[in-house]
Write a protein that holds these residues in place. Structure first.
Motif, short mmCIF file in Angstrom:
data_model
loop_
_atom_site.label_atom_id
_atom_site.label_comp_id
_atom_site.label_asym_id
_atom_site.label_seq_id
_atom_site.Cartn_x
_atom_site.Cartn_y
_atom_site.Cartn_z
N ARG A 1 18.89 -8.28 -23.83
CA ARG A 1 19.50 -9.68 -24.12
C ARG A 1 18.98 -10.42 -25.35
NH1 ARG A 1 16.91 -13.30 -20.61
NH2 ARG A 1 15.30 -11.76 -19.95
N GLN A 2 20.21 -10.52 -26.04
CA GLN A 2 19.86 -11.06 -27.28
C GLN A 2 19.24 -10.24 -28.33
OE1 GLN A 2 18.54 -15.19 -26.30
NE2 GLN A 2 20.34 -16.10 -27.10
N GLY A 3 19.36 -8.93 -27.93
CA GLY A 3 18.67 -7.96 -28.69
C GLY A 3 17.42 -7.36 -28.19
N VAL A 4 16.83 -8.10 -27.12
CA VAL A 4 15.36 -7.90 -26.83
C VAL A 4 15.50 -7.05 -25.59
CG1 VAL A 4 13.24 -8.77 -26.37
CG2 VAL A 4 14.67 -9.99 -28.06
N PRO A 5 14.72 -5.89 -25.53
CA PRO A 5 14.82 -5.22 -24.18
C PRO A 5 13.88 -5.69 -23.20
CG PRO A 5 13.32 -3.98 -25.92
CD PRO A 5 13.88 -5.12 -26.65
N GLU A 6 14.38 -5.58 -22.13
CA GLU A 6 13.61 -5.89 -20.71
C GLU A 6 13.61 -4.67 -19.86
OE1 GLU A 6 13.93 -9.93 -18.39
OE2 GLU A 6 15.49 -8.40 -17.34
N ILE A 7 12.35 -4.39 -19.26
CA ILE A 7 12.17 -3.26 -18.43
C ILE A 7 11.85 -3.78 -16.98
CG2 ILE A 7 11.04 -1.22 -17.98
CD1 ILE A 7 9.80 -1.42 -20.81
N ARG A 8 12.73 -2.86 -15.92
CA ARG A 8 12.93 -3.34 -14.76
C ARG A 8 12.67 -2.06 -13.82
NH1 ARG A 8 18.51 -6.90 -15.93
NH2 ARG A 8 19.04 -4.71 -16.16
N ILE A 9 12.14 -2.52 -12.74
CA ILE A 9 12.25 -1.70 -11.56
C ILE A 9 12.80 -2.25 -10.28
CG2 ILE A 9 10.45 0.08 -12.19
CD1 ILE A 9 8.42 -1.41 -10.45
N LEU A 10 13.75 -1.61 -9.41
CA LEU A 10 14.30 -2.32 -8.26
C LEU A 10 13.71 -1.23 -7.13
CD1 LEU A 10 16.34 -3.76 -6.58
CD2 LEU A 10 18.11 -1.63 -7.22
N PHE A 11 13.38 -1.75 -6.17
CA PHE A 11 12.53 -0.95 -5.08
C PHE A 11 12.71 -1.46 -3.62
CE2 PHE A 11 9.53 -3.68 -6.77
CZ PHE A 11 8.81 -4.24 -5.70
N GLU A 12 12.80 -0.55 -2.64
CA GLU A 12 12.46 -0.94 -1.44
C GLU A 12 11.12 -0.72 -1.04
OE1 GLU A 12 14.92 -0.61 2.72
OE2 GLU A 12 15.15 0.94 1.48
N SER A 13 10.55 -1.82 -0.26
CA SER A 13 9.26 -1.50 0.14
C SER A 13 9.31 -0.49 1.41
CB SER A 13 8.41 -2.79 0.28
OG SER A 13 8.18 -3.46 -0.63
N LEU A 14 8.27 0.51 1.36
CA LEU A 14 8.44 1.24 2.78
C LEU A 14 7.30 0.63 3.74
CD1 LEU A 14 8.66 4.91 0.91
CD2 LEU A 14 10.30 3.42 1.75
N GLY A 15 7.86 0.73 4.98
CA GLY A 15 6.98 0.34 6.00
C GLY A 15 6.19 1.12 6.44
N ASP A 16 5.19 0.83 7.42
CA ASP A 16 4.37 1.70 8.07
C ASP A 16 5.00 2.79 9.15
OD1 ASP A 16 2.20 0.13 7.21
OD2 ASP A 16 2.21 -1.24 9.20
N GLU A 17 6.26 2.71 9.40
CA GLU A 17 7.06 3.80 10.14
C GLU A 17 8.23 3.81 9.34
OE1 GLU A 17 7.65 2.20 13.83
OE2 GLU A 17 5.67 2.39 14.54
N PRO A 18 8.89 5.18 9.30
CA PRO A 18 10.09 5.52 8.63
C PRO A 18 11.35 4.88 9.41
CG PRO A 18 9.62 7.43 9.83
CD PRO A 18 8.23 6.36 10.13
N PRO B 1 0.82 -1.06 -0.07
CA PRO B 1 0.02 -0.06 0.12
C PRO B 1 0.88 1.12 0.05
CG PRO B 1 0.17 -0.74 2.30
CD PRO B 1 0.95 -1.97 1.29
N TRP B 2 2.12 1.13 0.19
CA TRP B 2 2.98 2.45 0.47
C TRP B 2 3.12 3.09 -0.86
CZ3 TRP B 2 7.39 2.89 -2.77
CH2 TRP B 2 7.65 1.80 -3.35
N GLY B 3 3.11 2.69 -2.04
CA GLY B 3 2.95 3.48 -3.14
C GLY B 3 2.01 4.65 -3.20
N ASP B 4 0.73 4.60 -2.70
CA ASP B 4 -0.11 5.79 -2.73
C ASP B 4 0.58 6.88 -1.94
OD1 ASP B 4 -1.79 4.13 -4.37
OD2 ASP B 4 -2.66 3.01 -2.71
N ARG B 5 1.23 6.80 -1.23
CA ARG B 5 1.93 8.05 -0.29
C ARG B 5 2.51 8.94 -1.42
NH1 ARG B 5 5.55 4.47 3.96
NH2 ARG B 5 3.87 3.19 4.57
N ALA B 6 2.44 10.35 -0.83
CA ALA B 6 3.11 11.15 -1.73
C ALA B 6 4.71 11.39 -1.55
CB ALA B 6 2.52 12.73 -0.86
#
Length: 374
Positions: A86-103, A56-61
């Motif tokens: 890879r072998q000429g074909v693009p792959e899109i990625r996101i790396l992320f840290e999930s944010l908790g209820d407290e900082p 749910p953390w993605g909805d925070r400002a």
């Protein structure tokens, strides 16, 4: 070649993206759609997957200040984008840290653990190997500015997203990192494959090479990888290639061409490059090596970085035009007026054919870097 202090004086690096009122998920979806558009790929197939892993953390400002600094990015923003070919074909990625209820790192660690277990509902996902090693990498008191339990989502057109989890192998102290990794590899049935690296680990560590991340593919198939990431001090190029050379399919001669594209005539590297060794069951040694070359401090601007990346792509038989279109679409200013949106160029040789290449983007939204962060 200009150093990082010079880069900071001629090109804007911090707070490139002014988005305090945007939510994390809206920001990510906008950038995801932009990347897909630049590459000529329909983005709608996985937008729901992106939303779900940020709930749910993605909805925070995002806000004007970083209340829960993440080690993912220099300014504490918890998300990084990348494109790999890879072998000429693009792959899109996101790396992320999930944010908790407290900082706090502890809350983020728990949020990451919760997400791992939620991912079992996704097609093709298995956490069996994760369950074998989780206890080695979690702690009641995780350190600030280190990985907690991170994830990545990677997608190629025509397939389901794949997921990976990242751990902090220094969680029991830097001096115990080698023991933690060796124990994890043993539990995962990869003790034999780790042995040639483990035999050199003490010497590598004494020369400043530090294991920074440990990662697992959350997949059911036999090709699932375990990945160990080394961070390097400023070293000469032969020393940089030393760890990668432990991998079965690493081609040092081709790799040095890419090193020169980033470092030019410099004798030593800059800004702590990284090497990732990939292991698979049934292969008695590291199978592949990704070398990650840090662009800030080596390329003066994002335009300079893009030109260097494009040269490497051409040398590997890849057309860089869609990549260059993507960079122009992502950048909030002309690319010769910014620095740091391009973070890393990765290079991995295969048994045959063109090398796998990757470009990593960091979207600086805050006005200062974390103290001590690269």
């Amino acid at each position: 070649m200009a150093g990082s202090a010079t880069v900071a004086s001629i090109a804007r690096r911090e707070a490139l993206f002014s988005t305090p009122d945007s939510s994390y998920v809206d920001f990510v979806l906008d950038k995801w759609t932009t990347v897909c558009g630049g590459l000529g790929i329909a983005s709608s197939a996985v937008l729901d997957d992106v939303k779900s892993v940020m709930s749910p953390w993605g909805d925070r400002a995002i806000g004007e200040h970083c209340n829960c600094p993440s080690y993912v990015s220099r300014d504490g923003f918890p998300i990084e984008f990348s494109i790999s070919w890879r072998q000429g074909v693009p792959e899109i990625r996101i790396l992320f840290e999930s944010l908790g209820d407290e900082p706090t790192p502890a809350a983020c660690q728990q949020a990451g653990r919760d997400l791992t277990r939620a991912l079992v509902a996704k097609p093709g996902v298995s956490i069996d190997r994760y369950d074998l090693v989780e206890d080695l990498f979690v702690t009641d008191d995780p350190r600030p500015y280190r990985p907690t339990v991170w994830h990545s989502l990677a997608w190629r057109p025509g397939s389901f997203p794949h997921y990976k989890v990242y751990f902090n192998p220094q969680v029991r102290g830097v001096a115990n990192t080698g023991d933690v990794v060796a124990e994890a590899m043993g539990r995962l049935g990869l003790a034999e494959a780790w042995e040639p690296v483990g035999e050199e680990y003490e010497q590598l560590s004494s020369r400043g090479h530090v294991i920074d991340f440990f990662a697992l593919d959350l997949r059911k198939d036999d090709n699932a990888r375990v990945k160990v990431y080394f961070r390097h001090p400023d070293v000469d190029l032969s020393e940089l290639d030393r760890i990668a050379s432990l991998a079965r399919h690493h081609d040092s001669a081709r790799a040095h061409q890419t090193y020169r594209a980033v470092y030019g005539d410099a004798v030593t590297t800059a800004n702590e490059p990284m090497t990732c060794l990939a292991f698979r069951r049934g292969v008695p040694e590291p199978e592949q090596a990704n070398v990650y070359l840090r662009l800030p401090g080596n390329a003066e601007t994002d335009g300079d970085a893009a030109r260097r990346v494009a040269d490497v792509m051409r040398s590997e038989g890849l057309d860089p035009e869609s990549y260059l279109d993507t960079v122009s679409a992502l950048a909030p200013l002309p690319v010769d007026e910014t620095a740091g949106m391009h973070e890393l160029l990765s290079f991995r040789t295969r048994a045959d054919g063109a090398a796998d290449l990757g470009v990593y983007f960091r979207f600086s939204v805050y006005d200062r870097a974390l103290e001590g962060h690269v």
